[in-house]
Enzyme design. Structure first.
Site, PDB file in Angstrom:
ATOM      1  N   SER A  36       0.853  -1.186   0.000  1.00  0.00           N
ATOM      2  CA  SER A  36       0.000   0.000   0.000  1.00  0.00           C
ATOM      3  C   SER A  36       0.885   1.230   0.000  1.00  0.00           C
ATOM      4  O   SER A  36       1.992   1.222   0.555  1.00  0.00           O
ATOM      5  CB  SER A  36      -0.867   0.009   1.258  1.00  0.00           C
ATOM      6  OG  SER A  36      -1.492   1.261   1.398  1.00  0.00           O
ATOM      7  N   TYR A  96       0.162   3.466  12.683  1.00  0.00           N
ATOM      8  CA  TYR A  96       1.471   2.843  12.948  1.00  0.00           C
ATOM      9  C   TYR A  96       1.515   1.387  12.498  1.00  0.00           C
ATOM     10  O   TYR A  96       2.489   0.927  11.905  1.00  0.00           O
ATOM     11  CB  TYR A  96       1.792   2.908  14.456  1.00  0.00           C
ATOM     12  CG  TYR A  96       1.974   4.318  14.946  1.00  0.00           C
ATOM     13  CD1 TYR A  96       3.222   4.930  14.915  1.00  0.00           C
ATOM     14  CD2 TYR A  96       0.878   5.043  15.414  1.00  0.00           C
ATOM     15  CE1 TYR A  96       3.374   6.240  15.339  1.00  0.00           C
ATOM     16  CE2 TYR A  96       1.026   6.351  15.840  1.00  0.00           C
ATOM     17  CZ  TYR A  96       2.274   6.949  15.792  1.00  0.00           C
ATOM     18  OH  TYR A  96       2.430   8.246  16.190  1.00  0.00           O
TER      19      TYR A  96
END
Ligand SMILES: NC(=O)c1ccc[n+]([C@@H]2O[C@H](COP(=O)([O-])OP(=O)(O)OC[C@H]3O[C@@H](n4cnc5c(N)ncnc54)[C@H](OP(=O)(O)O)[C@@H]3O)[C@@H](O)[C@H]2O)c1
Length: 229
Positions: free
Chosen positions: A135, A149
């Site tokens: 991604s 995160y």
């Protein structure tokens, strides 16, 4: 010419669309998913595929099922291996991140794709290709909003895995593409995403068609452009 293609997370979203489009092109597809017996859309595709679709049980974190997949594929020469299965994990802000959730997402998104390749690499065609579904959220340069995160780190680490794989498999002639599918309307992307699965997968099929060993290890968007690390 008909190719043999293995796809993980093939029961819905982008994985299912890969199955549809590659079957429509006449290829043989091994569609791996956690629960083939209840994967209704996949089973419908299987009925129409005239023996060109095998639905194989595979949770990508299950070592025994991975070994079973290897046995299922014995005698095949895999032209294209698509490591698509992935999760976004819980959206935890700074202060909320916990180890258990992080490890779970890393296992699925980062560790499992390499283990799948390690298990199947000897079955791959001499000019075989591997797609790692990453991604843009894994791009450090593209990160202007912080947060995420767990998902960001899992995909950034997958990018590192992909680069090493490209170098390690170069001498075998196997090429690796690290691919961002766009922001796509799936369960993960949500209804407000910018493109549909058909557009994303049409683009990614082109990326894989044009992939050559000299371009191995790059971070591609579905439209063929290169994304900065
Ligand atoms: N959609 C987007 O906008 C977007 C953007 C960037 C990257 N991506 C990446 O594209 C890939 C596919 O995403 P998607 O949008 O199609 O998501 P999705 O609709 O949520 O589908 C995810 C797929 O992964 C499978 N999966 C999850 N954990 C698994 C496991 N442990 N073992 C085997 N399969 C597992 C799911 O199977 P179950 O049905 O069994 O849960 C499902 O088939 C992911 O790697 C994702 O990170 C998507």
């Amino acid at each position: 010419m008909s190719k043999t293609i293995v796809i993980t997370g093939a029961n819905r979203g982008l994985g299912l669309e890969f199955c549809k489009q590659y079957l429509a092109e006449g290829h043989k597809v091994y569609a791996c998913c956690r629960s083939p017996e209840s994967a209704e859309e996949l089973l419908k595709l299987k009925q129409e595929a005239g023996g060109r679709l095998e639905a194989v049980p595979l949770d990508v974190t299950n070592a025994a099922q991975l070994t079973n997949l290897k046995y299922t594929l014995q005698g095949q020469s895999v032209d294209l291996l698509i490591n698509n299965a992935g999760v976004s994990g819980q959206r935890l802000s700074f202060g909320e991140v916990n180890e258990q959730e992080w490890m779970k997402v890393l296992h699925i998104n980062t560790v499992a794709p390499l283990l799948v390749v390690q298990e199947l690499v000897d079955l791959m065609a001499a000019d075989g290709k591997i797609l790692l579904m990453t991604s843009k959220m894994g791009s450090i340069e593209d990160n202007t909003s912080g947060g995420s995160y767990i998902y960001r780190s899992s995909k950034a680490a997958l990018n590192a895995v992909g680069k090493s794989l490209a170098l390690d498999l170069f001498d075998r002639g196997i090429s690796v593409a690290i691919c961002h599918p766009g922001w796509v309307q799936t369960d993960m992307g949500g209804p407000n995403a910018l493109i549909n699965t058909e557009t994303s997968i049409r683009g990614l099929r082109d990326v894989m068609e044009q992939l050559t060993i000299d371009k191995s290890g790059q971070f591609f968007s579905y439209d063929g452009s290169i994304i900065p690390w």
